[in-house]
Design a protein around this motif. Structure first.
Motif, PDB file in Angstrom:
ATOM      1  N   LYS A   1       6.866 -56.547  16.591  1.00 25.36           N
ATOM      2  CA  LYS A   1       5.947 -56.884  15.497  1.00 25.36           C
ATOM      3  C   LYS A   1       6.378 -58.160  14.789  1.00 25.36           C
ATOM      4  CE  LYS A   1       6.960 -53.074  13.321  1.00 25.36           C
ATOM      5  NZ  LYS A   1       7.945 -52.379  14.141  1.00 25.36           N
ATOM      6  N   SER A   2       7.659 -58.175  14.376  1.00 28.35           N
ATOM      7  CA  SER A   2       8.143 -59.359  13.646  1.00 28.35           C
ATOM      8  C   SER A   2       8.064 -60.589  14.527  1.00 28.35           C
ATOM      9  CB  SER A   2       9.583 -59.151  13.196  1.00 28.35           C
ATOM     10  OG  SER A   2       9.657 -58.089  12.292  1.00 28.35           O
ATOM     11  N   THR A   3       8.399 -60.417  15.794  1.00 26.05           N
ATOM     12  CA  THR A   3       8.369 -61.545  16.712  1.00 26.05           C
ATOM     13  C   THR A   3       6.971 -62.152  16.766  1.00 26.05           C
ATOM     14  OG1 THR A   3      10.082 -60.463  18.008  1.00 26.05           O
ATOM     15  CG2 THR A   3       8.877 -62.259  19.073  1.00 26.05           C
TER      16      THR A   3
ATOM     17  N   PHE B   1       2.642 -60.882   6.256  1.00 21.31           N
ATOM     18  CA  PHE B   1       3.584 -60.008   5.551  1.00 21.31           C
ATOM     19  C   PHE B   1       4.424 -59.251   6.565  1.00 21.31           C
ATOM     20  CE2 PHE B   1      -0.025 -60.140   2.488  1.00 21.31           C
ATOM     21  CZ  PHE B   1       0.653 -60.686   1.407  1.00 21.31           C
ATOM     22  N   ASP B   2       5.731 -59.317   6.425  1.00 19.56           N
ATOM     23  CA  ASP B   2       6.597 -58.562   7.333  1.00 19.56           C
ATOM     24  C   ASP B   2       7.278 -57.434   6.566  1.00 19.56           C
ATOM     25  OD1 ASP B   2       8.128 -57.629   9.342  1.00 19.56           O
ATOM     26  OD2 ASP B   2       9.109 -59.526   9.827  1.00 19.56           O
ATOM     27  N   GLU B   3       6.745 -56.259   6.688  1.00 19.20           N
ATOM     28  CA  GLU B   3       7.271 -55.070   6.020  1.00 19.20           C
ATOM     29  C   GLU B   3       7.705 -55.363   4.588  1.00 19.20           C
ATOM     30  OE1 GLU B   3       9.676 -52.472   8.190  1.00 19.20           O
ATOM     31  OE2 GLU B   3       9.195 -53.312  10.138  1.00 19.20           O
ATOM     32  N   PRO B   4       6.791 -55.854   3.772  1.00 21.36           N
ATOM     33  CA  PRO B   4       7.217 -56.274   2.432  1.00 21.36           C
ATOM     34  C   PRO B   4       7.586 -55.112   1.529  1.00 21.36           C
ATOM     35  CG  PRO B   4       4.848 -56.407   2.611  1.00 21.36           C
ATOM     36  CD  PRO B   4       5.352 -56.047   3.974  1.00 21.36           C
TER      37      PRO B   4
ATOM     38  N   PHE C   1       8.851 -62.484   3.899  1.00 18.59           N
ATOM     39  CA  PHE C   1       9.815 -62.047   4.909  1.00 18.59           C
ATOM     40  C   PHE C   1      10.296 -60.629   4.641  1.00 18.59           C
ATOM     41  CE2 PHE C   1      10.926 -65.789   7.465  1.00 18.59           C
ATOM     42  CZ  PHE C   1      10.163 -66.731   6.804  1.00 18.59           C
ATOM     43  N   GLN C   2      10.712 -59.996   5.734  1.00 21.36           N
ATOM     44  CA  GLN C   2      11.266 -58.646   5.669  1.00 21.36           C
ATOM     45  C   GLN C   2      12.444 -58.614   4.686  1.00 21.36           C
ATOM     46  OE1 GLN C   2      11.730 -57.293   9.684  1.00 21.36           O
ATOM     47  NE2 GLN C   2      12.140 -55.195   9.121  1.00 21.36           N
ATOM     48  N   SER C   3      13.196 -59.710   4.623  1.00 24.83           N
ATOM     49  CA  SER C   3      14.388 -59.749   3.769  1.00 24.83           C
ATOM     50  C   SER C   3      14.129 -60.460   2.441  1.00 24.83           C
ATOM     51  CB  SER C   3      15.497 -60.465   4.511  1.00 24.83           C
ATOM     52  OG  SER C   3      15.127 -61.814   4.723  1.00 24.83           O
TER      53      SER C   3
HETATM   54 MG   LIG Z   1      10.643 -56.529  12.105  1.00 28.21          MG
END
Ligand SMILES: [Mg+2]
Ligand SMILES: Nc1ncnc2c1ncn2[C@@H]1O[C@H](COP(=O)(O)OP(=O)(O)OP(=O)(O)O)[C@@H](O)[C@H]1O
Lengths: 274, 351
Positions: B42-44, B157-160, B81-83
Motif C-alpha cells: 500500500k505505502s509503496t 494519506f498513509d495510515e494517518p 506520512f505514516q510517521s
Molecule cells: Mg505502509
C-alpha cells in the motif's frame, strides 16, 4: 537503592580520575608558561606564584612563530572546508542512494586509514619535489585532505543515516528540490554532527607534525613544527615552549567549547512518532 | 483537483517483485482507500503516486498528464506520512508555512492559508510550539494541516490515524470525511483498518501481496466479496468459513453437520467453502444445533462463539441473550446471506 548509590560513587570517582588525568597536563602546561625559566625548574614546584607573561612576549617576537600560526590557520581552514564539502557530498550519496558498491567505497576509505602515514611520506615527498612544490601549502592541504576525508565521510554518513529520510521526502512533496530539501531540512538538523566532524578534521590537520616537518622548511612551516624548533642546542626554554603550546592549543579548545553545546544533540526529538 | 489513473503499475526491488500490475481509475474528487494486510504494498503504491519511488512498469497519470518521470515537487500532490515527518527544527507555524515559502508566496498569503488550515484543525493555540512539545494526536493534526495549507490536486494519506487512541481516531475519521465533503479534493487513503476504509471511502481497493483482490464501493465489497480473502478482510468480526461438500440435500461437513445450500442444480460431491457472517446468524427454534463456548456481551450487541460439529464459529446478536457456555442453541440463517467459495481458487461461487 544502596547498590545504585555505590554505582554512583564509583562512577563519580572514575570520572574524577579520568578528568584529572586529562586536564592535569594542560594545567601544568599553562602553569609553566606563566613562569620564568628559573622558577619553572624549581623543585618542589610552586603552585602559587605571580604569573609573568615574559614567555608569551618572547614567543610572539620569535621569527617564524606568527607565520607558523597563520600558516596553520590557513591550511587547517582550507582543509576543513574541502573535507566538509567533499565529505558531505560523498556521505550523502552513500547514505541515501543505494547504489552498487556503496559499501565497497566505504570500506575502501576505511582501509586507507590502516596505512601508517609514515609509509607514505617518502614517495609523497619525492612527488612534491618533482613538482617543485616543496615548502608550499597546497601539498600539505592535499595530504591532510587525504588523511582526514575518510574519517569525515564515515562520521557524516552516520549523521545522515540518523536523520529520517522521510523528512527530506516530505519536503520534496511539499515542493522542494532535493538540494532545497537537504539544505533546509537535513543540514539544519545535522548541526551537532557537522560540529563534531569539523572539530575532528580541524584538529587532525592542526596537530599534524610529520608531513609538515618533511614537506616544509621556512615559508610554509606550521605551528607544530615551529614549536618543535624551540628545542635548540642551547637547552630547552620550558616557559617559552609551554607558552607556544598553549597558543597552539587555544583555537582547538575555543572551537570545542563553542561547539560542544551543539554536539550535545537531541535536535531531532519530535520528528517522527513513537 | 484531478483524477488519478494507475495503469498496469509494477514495482520491483532488484529481483523482488512487490507490485504485480495494479490498475485503478480514481475519479476527480473521489475518496479511495487502499486496504490490505501489512507488507502488501500500500505505502509503496502511494509513494509511487507521490513520486518518491521509481515506477518499474506501467504508467501513473494525474489529471491528463503522465507523471512517471516527474519530480515529486512538480506533481502537485500533498502527502501525510505514516510517521508524520514533522520538521523538528521548525515551529508548527513554520512547518505549515514551509510549502508556501517554497512557492514564493507572499507573507500575507502564507499567513492566511496557515490560519485557515489551523482553524479547521483546531491548531491555533499550538502554532508557536515545536513538534517535540506536541502530543501524538496534535502532531498528527499538524501533519494534516501541512497538507491542507496547500490546494493540491490530490491528497495522499498513509495510515494517518494509526497512532491515535480509539476515541481520537473516530473523531479524526469524521473530520477527514467532513473535510473531503467541503474541499472535494481527490483523496487516496492507505489504511489496514477495514473500519476506516468502510466508513470513509467512496471506493475501496483491497490488496494482497502486491495484487488487487477487489475494487468496489464499501457495501458492495461487504455484500458481494469476489473471493474468500476479501470476504474475510472486510467486516468485523470476520466471516465464518466452513469447509465441506455439496450433498444430496444441502451442504455437509466431514463431521456430518448439514447446512442449507443456496445452489441450484446438481452439485453433489463438489467441494465448497461455506461462508456466513456472524451478524447474519440468529437464534431460532429449529435450526443448526450448536454448543456455546464463549459469551462476550458488549452492551449494544453480544458476540457468541459456538461450536458446530468440530468447528468454532462466531455469532453476533443485536439483542441481549440469556445463554451461558455449555448451553445448546439452535442457529438460523437466511439463505440469501450465505456466500460460497471455491476451496481451490478462493473465488466466489455465484448463486
Ligand atoms: Mg505502509
Ligand atoms: N526499499 C525496499 N527494498 C526492498 N523491499 C522493500 C523496500 N521497501 C519496501 N519493500 C517491501 O515491499 C513490500 C511492501 O511494502 P509497503 O511498505 O508498501 O507495505 P504496506 O502495505 O505499506 O505495509 P504496512 O501496512 O505495514 O505499512 C514489503 O514486503 C516490503 O518488505
Amino acid at each position: 537503592m544502596k547498590s545504585s548509590l555505590w554505582t554512583k560513587a564509583a562512577l563519580t570517582i572514575l570520572t574524577a580520575v579520568a578528568g584529572t588525568l586529562t586536564v592535569f597536563p594542560v594545567l601544568w602546561m599553562i602553569m609553566v608558561s606563566l613562569k620564568t625559566q628559573n622558577t619553572a625548574l624549581r623543585f618542589p614546584p610552586d603552585y602559587l606564584f605571580i604569573p609573568v607573561f615574559d614567555a608569551y612576549s618572547a614567543v610572539l617576537a620569535k621569527t617564524g612563530f606568527i607565520t607558523g600560526l597563520m600558516n596553520s590557520l590557513i591550511i587547517s581552514i582550507i582543509t576543513l572546508v574541502l573535507c566538509l564539502g567533499f565529505g558531505l557530498l560523498a556521505a550523502y550519496s552513500i547514505s541515501r542512494f543505494k547504489f552498487r558498491g556503496a559499501q565497497a567505497v566505504l570500506f575502501g576509505m576505511l582501509m586507507t586509514r590502516i596505512f601508517p602515514p609514515v609509509a607514505l611520506i617518502t614517495p609523497y615527498f619525492l612527488n612534491v619535489q618533482w613538482l617543485g612544490m616543496q615548502d608550499t601549502m597546497p601539498p600539505l592541504i592535499v595530504a591532510y585532505m587525504a588523511l582526514n576525508l575518510p574519517l569525515a565521510v564515515w562520521m557524516l554518513k552516520g549523521y545522515f543515516d540518523a536523520i529520517p529520510e522521510e523528512l527530506e521526502q516530505c519536503a520534496m512533496v511539499d515542493g522542494a528540490t532535493r538540494w532545497q530539501a537537504v539544505t533546509k531540512v537535513t543540514l539544519p538538523l545535522m548541526g551537532p554532527g557537522l560540529a563534531a566532524t569539523s572539530v575532528f578534521v580541524f584538529v587532525g590537520s592542526w596537530n599534524e607534525f610529520l608531513f609538515a616537518l618533511t614537506l616544509t622548511s621556512r615559508q610554509s612551516r606550521t605551528l607544530p613544527t615551529v614549536v618543535a624548533e624551540f628545542v635548540g642546542d642551547t637547552g630547552i626554554e620550558w616557559p617559552q615552549i609551554m607558552a607556544a603550546s598553549t597558543i597552539a592549543l587555544a583555537p582547538v579548545l575555543i572551537a570545542t567549547f563553542i561547539l560542544q553545546r551543539h554536539i550535545a544533540g537531541g535536535m531531532t526529538a519530535g520528528a517522527v512518532k513513537g | 483537483m484531478a483524477s488519478v489513473a494507475i495503469d498496469g503499475v509494477k514495482k520491483s526491488y532488484g529481483a523482488a517483485n512487490i507490485l504485480h500490475g495494479i490498475d485503478i481509475d480514481i475519479a476527480d474528487g473521489e475518496f479511495v482507500t487502499l486496504v490490505g494486510p501489512s507488507g502488501c504494498g500500500k505505502s509503496t503504491l502511494l509513494r509511487m503516486i507521490a513520486g518518491l519511488e521509481g515506477i518499474s512498469g506501467g504508467a501513473i497519470r494525474i489529471g491528463d498528464r503522465v507523471v512517471n518521470d516527474l519530480a515529486p515537487k512538480d506533481r502537485d500532490v500533498a502527502m501525510v506520512f505514516q510517521s508524520y515527518a514533522l520538521y523538528p527544527h521548525m515551529t508548527v507555524y513554520e512547518n505549515m508555512a514551509f510549502s508556501m515559502k517554497l512557492r514564493n508566496a507572499s507573507a500575507a498569503e502564507t499567513k492566511e492559508a496557515v490560519d485557515r488550515a489551523a482553524r479547521i484543525l483546531g491548531l491555533e493555540p499550538l502554532l508557536q510550539r515545536q513538534p517535540k512539545q506536541l502530543s501524538g494526536g496534535q502532531r498528527q493534526r499538524v501533519a494534516m494541516g501541512r497538507a491542507l495549507v496547500r490546494n493540491p490536486k490530490v491528497f495522499l494519506f498513509d495510515e494517518p490515524l494509526s497512532n491515535l487512541d480509539a476515541k481520537l481516531r473516530v473523531q479524526m475519521r469524521a473530520e477527514i470525511k467532513a473535510l473531503h465533503l467541503r474541499l472535494g479534493t481527490t483523496i487516496v487513503y492507505v489504511t489496514h483498518d477495514q473500519v476506516e476504509a468502510m466508513t470513509m471511502a467512496d471506493r475501496i481497493v483491497v490488496m494482497q501481496d502486491g495484487r488487487i483482490e477487489q475494487v468496489g464501493r464499501p457495501l458492495d465489497l461487504y455484500d458481494n466479496p469476489a473471493n474468500r480473502f476479501v470476504a474475510s478482510f472486510i467486516g468485523s468480526p470476520s466471516m465464518n468459513f466452513i469447509e465441506g461438500k455439496a450433498g444430496a440435500d444441502g451442504f455437509e461437513t466431514p463431521t456430518g453437520v448439514r447446512l442449507p445450500l443456496p445452489l441450484a442444480g446438481d452439485n453433489s460431491g463438489r467441494s465448497i467453502t461455506y461462508g456466513i457472517r456472524p451478524e447474519h446468524l440468529r437464534l431460532d427454534n429449529v435450526g443448526i444445533p450448536a454448543r456455546v463456548v464463549l459469551v462476550e456481551p458488549m452492551g449494544s450487541e453480544t458476540q457468541v462463539i459456538a461450536r458446530i460439529g468440530e468447528q468454532d464459529i462466531s455469532c453476533l446478536f443485536r439483542e441481549r441473550v440469556a445463554i451461558a457456555p455449555g448451553d445448546t442453541i439452535q442457529l438460523g440463517l437466511a439463505l440469501d446471506q450465505v456466500r460460497l467459495f471455491d476451496p481451490e481458487s478462493g473465488k466466489a461461487i455465484k448463486h
